[in-house]
Scaffold this motif. Structure first.
Motif, PDB file in Angstrom:
ATOM      1  N   MET A  77       0.778  -1.077   0.149  1.00 40.74           N
ATOM      2  CA  MET A  77       0.174   0.061   0.029  1.00 40.74           C
ATOM      3  C   MET A  77       0.840   1.189   0.080  1.00 40.74           C
ATOM      4  O   MET A  77       1.917   1.215   0.551  1.00 40.74           O
ATOM      5  CB  MET A  77      -0.803  -0.043   1.240  1.00 40.74           C
ATOM      6  N   GLY A  78       0.323   2.043  -0.685  1.00 40.60           N
ATOM      7  CA  GLY A  78       1.200   3.526  -0.792  1.00 40.60           C
ATOM      8  C   GLY A  78       0.225   4.806  -0.430  1.00 40.60           C
ATOM      9  O   GLY A  78      -0.921   4.535  -0.731  1.00 40.60           O
ATOM     10  N   TRP A  79       0.917   5.546  -0.180  1.00 40.45           N
ATOM     11  CA  TRP A  79       0.211   6.958  -0.116  1.00 40.45           C
ATOM     12  C   TRP A  79       0.830   7.957  -0.853  1.00 40.45           C
ATOM     13  O   TRP A  79       2.105   8.028  -1.072  1.00 40.45           O
ATOM     14  CB  TRP A  79       0.181   7.565   1.276  1.00 40.45           C
ATOM     15  N   PHE A  80       0.050   8.863  -1.775  1.00 38.36           N
ATOM     16  CA  PHE A  80       0.555   9.790  -2.471  1.00 38.36           C
ATOM     17  C   PHE A  80      -0.117  11.284  -2.353  1.00 38.36           C
ATOM     18  O   PHE A  80      -1.347  11.144  -1.522  1.00 38.36           O
ATOM     19  CB  PHE A  80       0.400   9.288  -4.113  1.00 38.36           C
ATOM     20  N   ARG A  81       0.350  12.287  -2.832  1.00 38.84           N
ATOM     21  CA  ARG A  81      -0.296  13.371  -2.815  1.00 38.84           C
ATOM     22  C   ARG A  81      -0.251  14.389  -3.822  1.00 38.84           C
ATOM     23  O   ARG A  81       0.810  14.104  -4.837  1.00 38.84           O
ATOM     24  CB  ARG A  81       0.270  14.372  -1.435  1.00 38.84           C
ATOM     25  N   GLN A  82      -1.114  15.209  -4.009  1.00 38.41           N
ATOM     26  CA  GLN A  82      -1.063  16.230  -5.379  1.00 38.41           C
ATOM     27  C   GLN A  82      -1.597  17.547  -5.117  1.00 38.41           C
ATOM     28  O   GLN A  82      -2.644  17.671  -4.367  1.00 38.41           O
ATOM     29  CB  GLN A  82      -1.919  15.536  -6.519  1.00 38.41           C
ATOM     30  N   ASP A  98       6.031  -4.929   7.461  1.00 35.88           N
ATOM     31  CA  ASP A  98       7.369  -5.054   8.052  1.00 35.88           C
ATOM     32  C   ASP A  98       8.368  -3.931   7.596  1.00 35.88           C
ATOM     33  O   ASP A  98       9.394  -3.715   8.102  1.00 35.88           O
ATOM     34  CB  ASP A  98       8.160  -6.488   7.794  1.00 35.88           C
ATOM     35  N   TYR A  99       8.183  -3.546   6.188  1.00 33.02           N
ATOM     36  CA  TYR A  99       9.092  -2.732   5.475  1.00 33.02           C
ATOM     37  C   TYR A  99       8.289  -1.515   5.088  1.00 33.02           C
ATOM     38  O   TYR A  99       7.046  -1.692   4.589  1.00 33.02           O
ATOM     39  CB  TYR A  99       9.633  -3.222   4.501  1.00 33.02           C
ATOM     40  N   SER A 119       1.291   2.791   8.436  1.00 34.52           N
ATOM     41  CA  SER A 119       0.925   1.399   9.048  1.00 34.52           C
ATOM     42  C   SER A 119      -0.262   0.836   8.594  1.00 34.52           C
ATOM     43  O   SER A 119      -0.722   1.468   7.715  1.00 34.52           O
ATOM     44  CB  SER A 119       1.027   1.600  10.476  1.00 34.52           C
ATOM     45  N   ARG A 120      -0.315  -0.475   8.792  1.00 32.92           N
ATOM     46  CA  ARG A 120      -1.394  -1.155   8.004  1.00 32.92           C
ATOM     47  C   ARG A 120      -1.757  -2.280   9.391  1.00 32.92           C
ATOM     48  O   ARG A 120      -1.121  -2.643  10.216  1.00 32.92           O
ATOM     49  CB  ARG A 120      -1.232  -1.904   7.060  1.00 32.92           C
ATOM     50  N   VAL A 172      -5.043   0.912   5.916  1.00 33.70           N
ATOM     51  CA  VAL A 172      -3.588   1.609   6.054  1.00 33.70           C
ATOM     52  C   VAL A 172      -4.086   2.628   6.426  1.00 33.70           C
ATOM     53  O   VAL A 172      -4.773   3.559   6.182  1.00 33.70           O
ATOM     54  CB  VAL A 172      -3.133   1.318   4.642  1.00 33.70           C
ATOM     55  N   TRP A 173      -2.914   3.290   7.359  1.00 30.80           N
ATOM     56  CA  TRP A 173      -3.056   4.520   7.831  1.00 30.80           C
ATOM     57  C   TRP A 173      -1.736   5.464   7.480  1.00 30.80           C
ATOM     58  O   TRP A 173      -0.808   4.922   7.204  1.00 30.80           O
ATOM     59  CB  TRP A 173      -3.223   4.697   9.368  1.00 30.80           C
ATOM     60  N   LEU A 174      -1.880   6.900   7.465  1.00 38.85           N
ATOM     61  CA  LEU A 174      -0.826   7.508   7.338  1.00 38.85           C
ATOM     62  C   LEU A 174      -1.225   8.516   8.602  1.00 38.85           C
ATOM     63  O   LEU A 174      -1.818   9.423   8.514  1.00 38.85           O
ATOM     64  CB  LEU A 174      -0.986   8.457   6.094  1.00 38.85           C
ATOM     65  N   GLN A 175      -0.168   8.449   9.671  1.00 39.58           N
ATOM     66  CA  GLN A 175      -0.140   9.531  10.697  1.00 39.58           C
ATOM     67  C   GLN A 175       0.641  10.605  10.341  1.00 39.58           C
ATOM     68  O   GLN A 175       1.883  10.282   9.920  1.00 39.58           O
ATOM     69  CB  GLN A 175       0.540   8.583  11.753  1.00 39.58           C
ATOM     70  N   MET A 176       0.259  11.911  10.083  1.00 39.02           N
ATOM     71  CA  MET A 176       1.105  13.137   9.955  1.00 39.02           C
ATOM     72  C   MET A 176       1.355  13.918  11.104  1.00 39.02           C
ATOM     73  O   MET A 176       0.195  14.254  11.791  1.00 39.02           O
ATOM     74  CB  MET A 176       0.236  13.651   8.736  1.00 39.02           C
TER      75      MET A 176
END
Length: 123
Positions: free
Chosen positions: A34-39, A56-57, A71-72, A79-83
């Protein structure tokens, strides 16, 4: 039908924190990195962070390293993105994406994308 639904965006002051979530359905979540991207307006989509199927990675863009954490939870298909320590330059629409691989992905070649959630950072 695969769906990736982001949530958690909003308005935050510079220096503040937000946690984005991405709920996945219609796929075997544990088979996907899983990935996070932004625009940001007027800019190209950029990579933010990615995590392997197991969690793990991880890998981060230099611009967010030390401030963001991906994290997931495969049991929750999320899946989360803690900012943290958000900056005005972090303001963008954030997208999650899924790639069927057991490796750590590079690039933008993901199989599925969400619709995005807006993050606004006021200075």
């Amino acid at each position: 039908q695969v769906q990736l639904v982001e949530s958690g965006g909003g308005l935050v002051q510079a220096g503040g924190s937000l946690r984005l979530s991405c709920a996945a359905s219609g796929l075997t979540f544990s088979s996907y990195a899983m990935g996070w991207f932004r625009q940001a307006p007027g800019k190209e989509r950029e990579f933010v962070a990615t995590v392997t199927w197991s969690g793990d990675y991880t890998y981060y863009a230099d611009s967010v390293k030390g401030r963001f954490t991906i994290s997931r939870d495969n049991a929750k298909n999320t899946v989360w993105l803690q900012m943290s320590s958000l900056k005005p330059e972090d303001m963008a629409v954030y997208y999650c994406a899924a790639k069927r691989t057991y490796l750590l992905p590079t690039g933008f070649d993901y199989d599925y994308w969400g619709q995005g959630t807006q993050v606004t950072v006021s200075s």
